[in-house]
Design an enzyme around this catalytic site. Structure first.
Site, PDB file in Angstrom:
ATOM      1  N   ASP A 450       0.751  -1.246  -0.033  1.00 51.03           N
ATOM      2  CA  ASP A 450       0.220  -0.177  -0.248  1.00 51.03           C
ATOM      3  C   ASP A 450       0.920   1.336  -0.005  1.00 51.03           C
ATOM      4  O   ASP A 450       2.174   1.279   0.512  1.00 51.03           O
ATOM      5  CB  ASP A 450      -0.828  -0.136   1.276  1.00 51.03           C
ATOM      6  N   ASP A 513     -10.827   1.850  -2.981  1.00 52.24           N
ATOM      7  CA  ASP A 513     -11.592   1.669  -1.792  1.00 52.24           C
ATOM      8  C   ASP A 513     -13.074   1.569  -1.848  1.00 52.24           C
ATOM      9  O   ASP A 513     -13.883   1.362  -0.924  1.00 52.24           O
ATOM     10  CB  ASP A 513     -10.961   2.376  -0.580  1.00 52.24           C
TER      11      ASP A 513
HETATM   12  C1  GLA Z   1      -5.594   1.695   2.410  1.00 53.25           C
HETATM   13  C2  GLA Z   1      -6.115   0.574   1.664  1.00 53.25           C
HETATM   14  C3  GLA Z   1      -7.060   0.033   2.147  1.00 53.25           C
HETATM   15  C4  GLA Z   1      -6.649  -0.569   3.390  1.00 53.25           C
HETATM   16  C5  GLA Z   1      -6.125   0.233   4.114  1.00 53.25           C
HETATM   17  C6  GLA Z   1      -5.165  -0.294   5.381  1.00 53.25           C
HETATM   18  O1  GLA Z   1      -6.730   2.634   2.441  1.00 53.25           O
HETATM   19  O2  GLA Z   1      -6.751   1.169   0.190  1.00 53.25           O
HETATM   20  O3  GLA Z   1      -7.796  -1.520   1.356  1.00 53.25           O
HETATM   21  O4  GLA Z   1      -5.591  -1.544   3.214  1.00 53.25           O
HETATM   22  O5  GLA Z   1      -5.210   1.322   3.481  1.00 53.25           O
HETATM   23  O6  GLA Z   1      -4.918   0.768   6.399  1.00 53.25           O
END
Ligand code: GLA
Length: 693
Positions: A450, A513
């Site tokens: 990420d 997301d």
């Molecule tokens: C980001 C990602 C999510 C999750 C969060 C965890 O927002 O897009 O899918 O993994 O971080 O903190």
């Protein structure tokens, strides 16, 4: 050989299956663009047009279709290269030096060498011709053969001339939770610029251009190009006063400067580009085939379960084991433990950088969960955010100088975190060793990588915007070489880092997301224009959806997510018996149709928002699928008639619909079509089709 050269006229013709591209060298040694469009057989037909001055205010260089415009002289238009030499000279004057031909994998390559007439600056233009895919890959390389540094202030990878005005320009806009919002606007005089200045994210625009002349899905001229780079890019489309449209794509020159040291070669990221007279569908098919065959990792993507939306940061081993058990029961093949497992991480403000297993959450170590997942016969995946550090972490305490910063300023945090200066060798070593260690110590099959914030307060060097991502690419590539079976997912607060660069480095891509099944139809529809379906990870999550607060039936949520690489992100421990039964049924069905979804040809029969029904077709060999969505019924519960595409006219197909089987010929299905009628809100169905002969 797809490269044809007329030596006498110094003209190069790049031949693809149905298209071609031509340019040449004029008597002054300047590269001049000649043609991009449908295939023309004879190279002999092309001539070099004469440059005439129209008026003193319209100098020849402004009007001439230059293949690679540089900054200098009477040029005021967009240019691809601007260099400053050690004595203060800030213009490039090049001459053509010659060409080479190389044979690459699946392609022929033409390399044109140019050299500044005074300084030891070499410019190499690369043209890879993927004839079978009807695509080219263009890039540029600069080399400093002098003993002094040359400053490169701008280096766009390619320039294109499109001999039309009034084109439509398509890209996406968006933000977090709303990536890939397609927009189309008419180009008129002036420029359209799409760009990213944030270093790590492309939620806003995406590094590609699509230009069309009143194209539909299956008709009309479409010119397109996609940059193979994540990070700061810029794309410029300009309708000039001289009857054409000029396009460029490359590294963003905003806050960019590369010091090209003596002997150094710098290769700008390539642009994959093409032309079709058959509309957007053929553009998508060419890009999808090319990406699946030559860029992306082979193999089908597993059905994953990810615990993020179920447990957030409040991870504990017992609950994760229960989730894993349930995930197995419904049919998941991969269990991914998301954020919160490491350091003292209990929210966004702490722990990032301390990549040891949290002993309160995993009192018996991480292997208790890994072993459980493995004993269930599933793959195990884990979340990391290696480019980042929280001020509240041991890593930051030990290495406050590892973050991007200016010595006299305080760096900004975003999501409570700083960005590590990935251009430093010691930071690269730390990130590589941390991940190598994690992968060596535990039986991990999948890394979700990420990156949750943009870069700011960069180091004094202005090349970090490029070098940051280059470092990430190198580390990921090195890890994949050593840990061959591990799949890497690229995520950046959702789909913030999706592009043709990362497509060949990582294996799986988190689209957004935003997991609302209705919003996702729009996101997925836009995504499919340029990116292959296999690169689109889609989850089913709980309702009301955490972003939209919308309630959508579970079946529709599954169907929407089954349009890509299926994942489940629900709190499955709260599933009712019906939810469990439906999930089992849907996941089992997805496994059956997965090769068609992930590797088939994709058709937007009735794209998102173009009518009440959203209808998509997938075809692979003699098998196919039609996904039908009716988000909202309108007066009279109208049905729709859908004409299929891509079938063999004379073959007979059997369609398995909710109402039973239909057997029809290909030409009937493509011309008369089928009548569909769904009822109620958020209604959906998937029709299977099979060729019988
Ligand atoms: C980001 C990602 C999510 C999750 C969060 C965890 O927002 O897009 O899918 O993994 O971080 O903190």
């Amino acid at each position: 050989m797809s490269i044809v050269i007329n030596i006498n006229k110094n003209i190069f013709l790049l031949q693809m299956k149905s298209t071609c591209y031509a340019f040449g060298v004029d008597d002054k040694g300047l590269l001049r663009h000649l043609y991009w469009g449908e295939r023309i057989e004879s190279c002999e037909d092309f001539d070099m047009p004469h440059i005439d001055e129209v008026s003193t205010n319209d100098p020849p260089a402004e009007i001439t279709r230059e293949e690679f415009a540089v900054y200098g002289g009477l040029r005021y238009k967009e240019y691809c290269l601007k260099a400053a030499f050690y004595d203060g000279t800030r213009e490039v004057v090049y001459r053509y030096c010659g060409y080479e031909i190389a044979e690459g994998e699946n392609c022929d390559e033409l390399i044109i060498t140019l050299k500044d007439i005074h300084y030891e600056l070499i410019i190499k233009l690369h043209y890879k011709v993927y004839a079978d895919y009807d695509l080219m890959e263009r890039s540029v390389e600069v080399e400093n053969l002098s003993d002094k540094t040359i400053e490169i202030e701008r280096l766009h990878s390619a320039q294109f001339h499109i001999p039309h005005e009034g084109l439509n320009f398509t890209n996406v806009h968006g933000h977090w939770g709303a990536e890939q919002q397609k927009f189309t606007q008419k180009l008129s005089y002036g420029k359209v610029i799409i760009e990213n200045r944030r270093g790590i994210s492309t939620h806003n625009h995406n590094p590609y251009f699509i230009l069309d002349r009143n194209a539909s899905e299956n008709s009309g001229d479409v010119y397109f190009g996609a940059l193979r780079m994540s990070g700061n890019f810029s794309g410029i489309a300009e309708q000039t006063p001289y009857g054409e449209t000029l396009v460029q794509l490359g590294i963003n020159s905003h806050d960019f400067m590369l010091k090209l040291t003596p002997g150094e070669i710098f290769a700008a990221p390539p642009v994959i580009c093409g032309y079709t007279c058959d509309g957007f569908e053929s553009m998508s098919h060419r890009l999808h085939h090319f990406a699946l065959d030559t860029i992306m990792r082979k193999g089908l993507r597993p059905v994953l379960y990810n615990s993020w939306e179920a447990t957030g940061f409040a991870v504990n081993c017992d609950e994760q084991m229960k989730l894993a058990q349930k995930a197995k029961e419904i049919g998941a093949e991969l269990f991914v433990l998301d954020d919160g497992w490491f350091g003292e991480r209990d929210g966004i403000d702490n722990g990032l950088g301390d990549w040891y297993v949290n002993s309160k959450k995993f009192p018996n170590g991480l292997n208790e969960l890994v072993d459980k997942v493995k004993s269930l016969g599933m793959l195990f995946g884990i979340w990391v955010e290696p480019e980042m550090v929280n001020p509240k972490s041991q890593l930051y305490k030990n290495h406050p100088d590892w973050i991007y910063h200016f010595d006299t300023r305080e760096s900004d945090t975003s999501r409570g975190q700083y960005v590590l200066n990935m251009t430093k060798t010691e930071v690269q070593t730390f990130v590589y060793e941390m991940l190598d260690d994690l992968l060596s110590k535990y039986n991990i099959d999948y890394i979700k990588w990420d990156a949750n914030r943009p870069i700011s307060q960069t180091s004094p060097q202005k090349d970090i915007w490029y070098k940051h991502i280059d470092a990430i690419y190198s580390i990921a590539a090195k890890l994949k070489k050593k840990h061959k079976n591990v799949l890497f997912e690229a995520c950046a607060s959702g789909g913030g880092r999706i592009d043709y660069g990362i497509l060949g480095i990582f294996d799986d891509f988190w689209t957004s997301d935003n997991t609302d099944a209705y919003d996702r139809l729009f996101i997925q529809d836009s995504y499919s224009y340029v990116y292959p379906i296999k690169a689109m990870r889609s989850w089913v999550t709980d309702c009301p959806n955490f972003i939209s607060q919308r309630n959508i039936p579970l079946k529709f949520r599954y169907h929407s997510a089954m349009m890509g690489s299926l994942g489940i992100g629900c709190n499955i421990l709260k599933f009712t018996e019906d939810d469990t039964a439906l999930s089992k049924e849907m996941i089992a069905f997805y496994k059956q149709i997965r090769p068609i979804v992930q590797e088939g040809d994709f058709y937007r029969l009735s794209g998102a928002g173009t009518s009440d029904y959203f209808v998509y077709e997938y075809l692979k060999g003699g098998e196919g699928l039609v996904f039908v969505f009716l988000p909202q019924s309108k007066v009279g519960h109208r049905g729709t008639t859908v004409r299929l595409r891509g079938l063999c006219k004379k073959s007979i197909y059997t369609l398995e619909t909710d109402g039973g089987e239909i057997t029809k010929s290909g030409d009937y299905l493509m011309n008369r079509g089928i009548d569909l009628r769904l009822e109620g809100d958020y209604a959906s169905t998937v029709i299977k089709l099979k060729r019988n002969n």
